[in-house]
Structure formats: structure tokens, C-alpha cells
Design an enzyme around this catalytic site. Structure first.
Site, short mmCIF file in Angstrom:
data_model
loop_
_atom_site.label_atom_id
_atom_site.label_comp_id
_atom_site.label_asym_id
_atom_site.label_seq_id
_atom_site.Cartn_x
_atom_site.Cartn_y
_atom_site.Cartn_z
CE LYS A 68 -1.81 2.76 2.97
NZ LYS A 68 -1.71 4.06 2.25
CD GLU A 76 10.17 11.80 12.65
OE1 GLU A 76 8.99 11.45 12.79
OE2 GLU A 76 11.02 11.10 12.08
P1 NAD Z 1 2.31 7.98 8.36
O1 NAD Z 1 2.50 7.09 9.53
O2 NAD Z 1 1.29 9.04 8.44
O3 NAD Z 1 1.95 7.14 7.07
C1 NAD Z 1 2.76 6.07 6.64
C2 NAD Z 1 1.89 5.08 5.91
O4 NAD Z 1 0.97 4.52 6.84
C3 NAD Z 1 1.06 5.67 4.77
O5 NAD Z 1 0.99 4.75 3.71
C4 NAD Z 1 -0.30 5.83 5.42
O6 NAD Z 1 -1.36 5.80 4.50
C5 NAD Z 1 -0.34 4.62 6.31
N1 NAD Z 1 -1.29 4.73 7.41
C6 NAD Z 1 -1.71 5.86 8.05
N2 NAD Z 1 -2.64 5.55 8.97
C7 NAD Z 1 -2.81 4.22 8.93
C8 NAD Z 1 -3.64 3.31 9.64
N3 NAD Z 1 -4.49 3.72 10.57
N4 NAD Z 1 -3.57 2.01 9.34
C9 NAD Z 1 -2.70 1.56 8.41
N5 NAD Z 1 -1.91 2.37 7.68
C10 NAD Z 1 -1.95 3.69 7.94
O7 NAD Z 1 3.75 8.55 8.07
P2 NAD Z 1 4.14 9.57 6.94
O8 NAD Z 1 3.76 10.92 7.43
O9 NAD Z 1 3.66 9.11 5.62
O10 NAD Z 1 5.74 9.41 6.93
C11 NAD Z 1 6.56 10.12 7.76
C12 NAD Z 1 6.99 9.23 8.91
O11 NAD Z 1 7.64 8.07 8.43
C13 NAD Z 1 8.02 9.93 9.78
O12 NAD Z 1 7.68 9.77 11.14
C14 NAD Z 1 9.31 9.19 9.48
O13 NAD Z 1 10.23 9.19 10.53
C15 NAD Z 1 8.82 7.83 9.16
N6 NAD Z 1 9.79 7.08 8.35
C16 NAD Z 1 10.51 6.09 8.93
C17 NAD Z 1 11.47 5.39 8.20
C18 NAD Z 1 12.28 4.29 8.83
O14 NAD Z 1 12.84 3.49 8.10
N7 NAD Z 1 12.33 4.19 10.15
C19 NAD Z 1 11.69 5.71 6.87
C20 NAD Z 1 10.93 6.71 6.28
C21 NAD Z 1 9.99 7.40 7.05
#
Ligand code: NAD
Length: 496
Positions: A189, A396
Site C-alpha cells: 500500500k 520529530e
Molecule cells: P504515516 O504514519 O502518516 O503514514 C505512513 C503510511 O501509513 C502511509 O501509507 C499511510 O497511509 C499509512 N497509514 C496511516 N494511517 C494508517 C492506519 N491507521 N492504518 C494503516 N496504515 C496507515 O507517516 P508519513 O507521514 O507518511 O511518513 C513520515 C513518517 O515516516 C516519519 O515519522 C518518518 O520518521 C517515518 N519514516 C521512517 C522510516 C524508517 O525506516 N524508520 C523511513 C521513512 C519514514
């Protein structure tokens, strides 16, 4: 709505963009015709409308994956799996220009200095895991004389994978490469606002010759499509990259069906600069560590601790270097280092952190504002004299914003570096090797970069402590999370 449209990118290139859900190697419309508008963050103009999956679409994708797993895929030899991943890498290489351009337009990454590197990284990663696909092996256990006990690595089966918007191609490749190499099938997804490059990759997956259903790619909202994937009873594993808040939710959702999970979440990573460092190198890496990818990096070194003896000089040098290097602007201009934040929401969020930093008394050395005009641009921002209790030092921000503070002793630097609920990245700058080795061991982070910062390689594992997640991706450790270790014990001598 159609499942593909012609898109004209800002660099004038026209291409056919799939907009449907990629299930069984075909682009199909969403069941209810729901769509999501995809915006170019540099211009705020619509790039495309793409189909958004609901629970019934997720069910369809999971069924396709399960059928592929139970039938055609289990007969694929490790050589064939390896060849498919090599072929996918070759197709990425062929389409590198177009993929980088799509990524630049969709997620606001400068094409030459940023997006192209993501595509190259994916090519390298697919080749690395293609190399592992035919080298997986279990072990034989020394047991007693009457038994032969051995371990085989079985794929989990259907892997649900959920990725964020900051590295659409990068994070998708981290998920697809090892999962396929280990023999799994996938429902991936995408992040709702940056789906274009990976939907295009659906075409490459079919062209590479992956059997229908082995890799399915769907776009959709997290709360709808993402949660449907996490709660689906026929999904065996969830691998997630995203925020810590969503990671917590996902862990809860997966509990009911006791899914195997990998969570790669957020960070607030420290960078320690000692006065015996190579000063110019430390400045350059510190800039890369926070300002690359518009600061939208989970392991960005967003907290810089500098030894008091070189503190003022470092703050000034980082400011000068940032002014010189962080050219902000048109992502299709090869000399541009920084594009816009990914969305209006992210721009607002980062700006509100900047305001919080100002109101809590952090000193603005550089930037601190949005850039007026079209697009979600923010000035590269440096805060100095930041107290450890300030919000900008603790949370963050996920933008081009760095906080600098001074320390006196090594012990103090380590204590303050570890004063966080996260534990993802970290960096140490010193020419004293003993110090580097000592500090590297003392820092509680999944990655420690010594005299460098945020280097990435498919060969080197990546994961974190605490609120940064569960599990390790990349390298052989990253292959390991995609299999269940099955023990087989054969009676070769005991008669009852
Ligand atoms: P997010 O958590 O909002 O979304 C990430 C993904 O999760 C998206 O595809 C989103 O649609 C999905 N999602 C959101 N709510 C959900 C739910 N209730 N159930 C299932 N899926 C759901 O994060 P973002 O804003 O897209 O990305 C930024 C974050 O990602 C930052 O906190 C960053 O640190 C983190 N990140 C971590 C890594 C790592 O390897 N540790 C790498 C890249 C980004």
C-alpha cells in the site's frame, strides 16, 4: 474513471501514467470508484486522480496474492526468482530518467540531486537481493544420533507492506526486494499523496514477468486501505514504514490475528561534533544529514551537539555552508538541492514547529520562514543555543530544520544524545579513533555513522531502538525478517 491517463511532466515529458489498483498484473478501478487527487508540491497543481482502495479492494488484492502463493509462485525455483529481481532492476535502469522525473514531480524531490539517487538505490537493492534469492539456506542441527534435525527458511506467505511518502521508490524497494527474495507474495500500500512512481512500477513488474498476483500495488488512505490490510485475516505479515503514531496503531491492529510485524518508525537522531574532528568534513556531513530530502528523513540528524571549544565557529560554518549549498527551487533544475515539502499539511506542520522553536527561545541563525509563492517551500532553518527541553529538540519535525546545542565533555554528549524516546540514527565526528569506537558503542541507536552521516546501502542493516520501531531491514538481517524458521526432525533410528 479510467485506469490510466497521459501525464505531461513539468520537464515536458509525456507518458502514460497508470492510475488504477495494480492487482493480478492489471490496473483495475477501485470498487466504489473512490479517487485521490495527486498534487505536484512544487506548483500545487493536480498531476492526476488515482483510484483509492477500500476494504473490498484490499480483500481482492489479498486473494490474488494468496492464490499466486498457493499455486504458481510455490513452483518458482530460486533461480527464476533471482532472475525476476535482476530483470526488474534492469527495467528500472532503462526507465531511470522517467522514474526520477515522476518522483520529482510527485514528491518534490530535486530530480538530479535527489530522485535519481533513489532510483539508483532501488536498482542496487534489487540486484543485492536478487543475489540472495538463490543463496538462502537453513542449517543442520547437531542433535542426537537417532535423529536428523534441520531448519528450512519458509516464506511467511502474504506480506502486507505499507510505505510513507518521503521515499516512495526507496521504501517500496526496501520492502519488495527482500520479501520476494525470501519467496513471499506482496500487497503493497502506497502513501496516498505520492503514488505515481510506484504505480508506474506496476507496469515494470508485469513486463519483468512476475506472475500475476505476486506483487500487487494499491493506493488508498491509511485509515481505510492500510487498516484493512492490517486486520485482514489472510495476511501473514505486515511490514510498515511511517510515523511512530501510526506504528503503534498498526501493532494494535495486528494483535488480533497475531501477525508478524516489522515497524520502521520515526527518529530524532543526534550528531556529536568533537573539537578533534576534521572540521570541514563535519560541517559538510552535518548539512547532508539534516537538509537532504528536505529534512524528510526518518534518521535525519536533527539534533547537533557541538563541543564548546568550536561551537561558535561550527554554527557560523554550517550557516555559510547551507547558504552556499542548499539552493532551493525548481526540482527539474540540476543545480537545485532543496525542493518543497511534500504537501501543504507537512509545510504547515514544519512551520508550526519553527514558530514553537522561536517562541521557546531558540536562536534563529538561518531561515525560519516559508518561501512565498507557489509550492510548499520552506527556508533551510538553523536554530542554535537550543535547550534539551524545547519541543524542537524533542519531537520529530521532518523538515529542513536543525537544532544545535553545545556540550563540554564526552560523557555529557553521550547522555544528552541518548536523552530521547527514539533510537534510529546518530553520527559522531572525531579524528580520535578510540573516542569514535567508544561513543559508537555508547549511543543507543540502530545506526551510528562515524565521520559520515546517513549513508545507506542495501548491504548494511537499518533499524532502531525504542519508539523508532521493531525489526531490522536491509542486509542479511533484512532478508531474515521475511521467513519463518521451520525445524524438521527426522527419526533415523528409534523404534518404539
Ligand atoms: P504515516 O504514519 O502518516 O503514514 C505512513 C503510511 O501509513 C502511509 O501509507 C499511510 O497511509 C499509512 N497509514 C496511516 N494511517 C494508517 C492506519 N491507521 N492504518 C494503516 N496504515 C496507515 O507517516 P508519513 O507521514 O507518511 O511518513 C513520515 C513518517 O515516516 C516519519 O515519522 C518518518 O520518521 C517515518 N519514516 C521512517 C522510516 C524508517 O525506516 N524508520 C523511513 C521513512 C519514514
Amino acid at each position: 474513471m479510467a485506469t490510466s491517463i497521459t501525464v505531461k511532466l513539468p520537464n515536458g515529458v509525456e507518458y502514460e501514467q497508470p492510475t488504477g489498483l495494480f492487482i493480478n498484473n492489471e490496473f483495475v478501478p477501485s470498487a466504489k470508484g473512490e479517487t485521490i487527487k495527486v498534487v505536484n508540491p512544487s506548483t500545487e497543481e493536480e498531476l492526476a486522480q488515482v483510484h483509492a482502495a477500500d476494504a473490498s479492494d484490499i480483500d481482492k488484492a489479498v486473494k490474488a496474492a494468496r492464490t499466486a502463493f498457493n499455486t504458481v509462485w510455490k513452483n518458482y525455483s530460486v533461480d527464476e526468482i533471482s532472475r525476476l529481481l535482476y530483470k526488474l532492476a534492469d527495467l528500472f535502469e532503462r526507465d531511470l530518467e522517467l522514474l526520477s522525473a515522476i518522483e520529482a514531480a510527485d514528491s518534490g524531490k530535486p530530480k538530479a540531486q535527489n530522485a535519481a539517487g533513489d532510483v539508483e538505490g532501488a536498482i542496487q537493492l534489487f540486484r543485492y537481493f536478487a543475489g540472495w534469492a538463490d543463496k538462502r539456506s537453513g542449517t543442520i542441527c547437531e542433535n542426537d544420533k537417532n535423529t536428523l534435525a534441520y531448519v528450512v527458511h519458509e516464506p511467511h506467505g502474504v506480506c502486507g507492506q505499507i510505505i510513507p511518502w518521503n521515499y516512495p521508490i526507496g521504501m517500496a524497494s526496501w520492502k519488495i526486494g527482500p520479501a520476494i527474495a525470501a519467496g513471499n507474495v506482496i500487497v503493497l500500500k502506497l502513501a496516498e499523496n505520492t503514488p505515481l512512481s510506484m504505480l508506474y512500477v506496476g507496469k515494470l513488474i508485469a513486463e519483468a514477468g512476475f506472475p500475476p498476483g505476486v506483487i500487487n500495488i494499491v493506493n488508498g488512505y491509511g485509515s481505510v486501505a492500510g487498516s484493512a490490510l492490517c486486520t485482514h485475516p489472510d495476511v501473514d505479515k505486515i511490514a510498515f514504514t511511517g510515523s511512530t503514531a501510526t506504528g503503534k496503531l498498526i501493532m494494535k491492529m495486528c494483535a488480533d490475528t497475531l501477525k508478524n510485524i516489522t515497524l520502521e518508525c520515526g527518529g530524532k537522531s543526534p550528531l556529536l561534533v568533537f573539537d578533534d574532528c576534521n572540521f570541514e568534513e563535519a560541517v559538510k556531513w552535518a548539512h547532508i544529514g539534516i537538509m537532504s530530502n528536505m529534512g524528510q528523513i526518518c534518521s535525519a540528524t536533527s539534533r547537533i551537539y557541538v563541543q564548546d571549544t568550536i561551537y561558535d565557529k561550527f554554527v557560523e560554518a554550517l550557516k555559510e555552508h547551507t547558504i552556499k549549498t542548499s539552493k532551493v527551487g525548481d526540482v527539474f533544475d540540476d543545480s537545485v538541492f532543496q525542493g518543497p515539502q511534500v504537501s501543504a499539511l507537512q509545510q504547515k506542520r514544519v512551520l508550526s514547529y519553527i514558530e514553537k522553536g522561536k517562541s521557546e527561545g531558540a536562536r534563529v541563525v538561518l531561515g525560519g520562514n516559508a518561501i512565498t509563492g507557489k509550492g510548499y517551500f520552506i527556508e533551510p532553518t538553523i536554530f542554535a543555543d537550543v535547550d534539551d527541553s524545547m519541543t524542537v529538540m524533542r519531537e520529530e519535525i521532518f523538515g529542513p530544520v536543525v537544532c544545535i546545542s553545545k556540550f563540554k565533555t564526552e560523557e555529557e554528549a553521550i547522555t544528552r544524545a541518548n536523552d530521547t524516546t527514539y533510537g534510529l540514527g546518530s553520527a559522531v565526528f572525531s579524528e580520535n579513533n578510540s573516542r569514535c569506537l567508544r561513543v559508537a558503542r555508547a549511543i543507543r541507536a540502530g545506526s551510528v555513522w562515524v565521520n559520515c552521516d546517513n549513508t545507506a546501502s542495501p548491504r548494511v542493516p537499518f533499524g532502531g531502538f525504542g519508539m523508532s520501531g521493531i525489526g531490522t531491514e536491509l542486509g542479511t538481517y533484512g532478508l531474515d525478517i521475511y521467513s519463518v524458521k521451520k525445524a524438521i526432525t527426522v527419526n533415523i533410528g528409534v523404534k518404539l
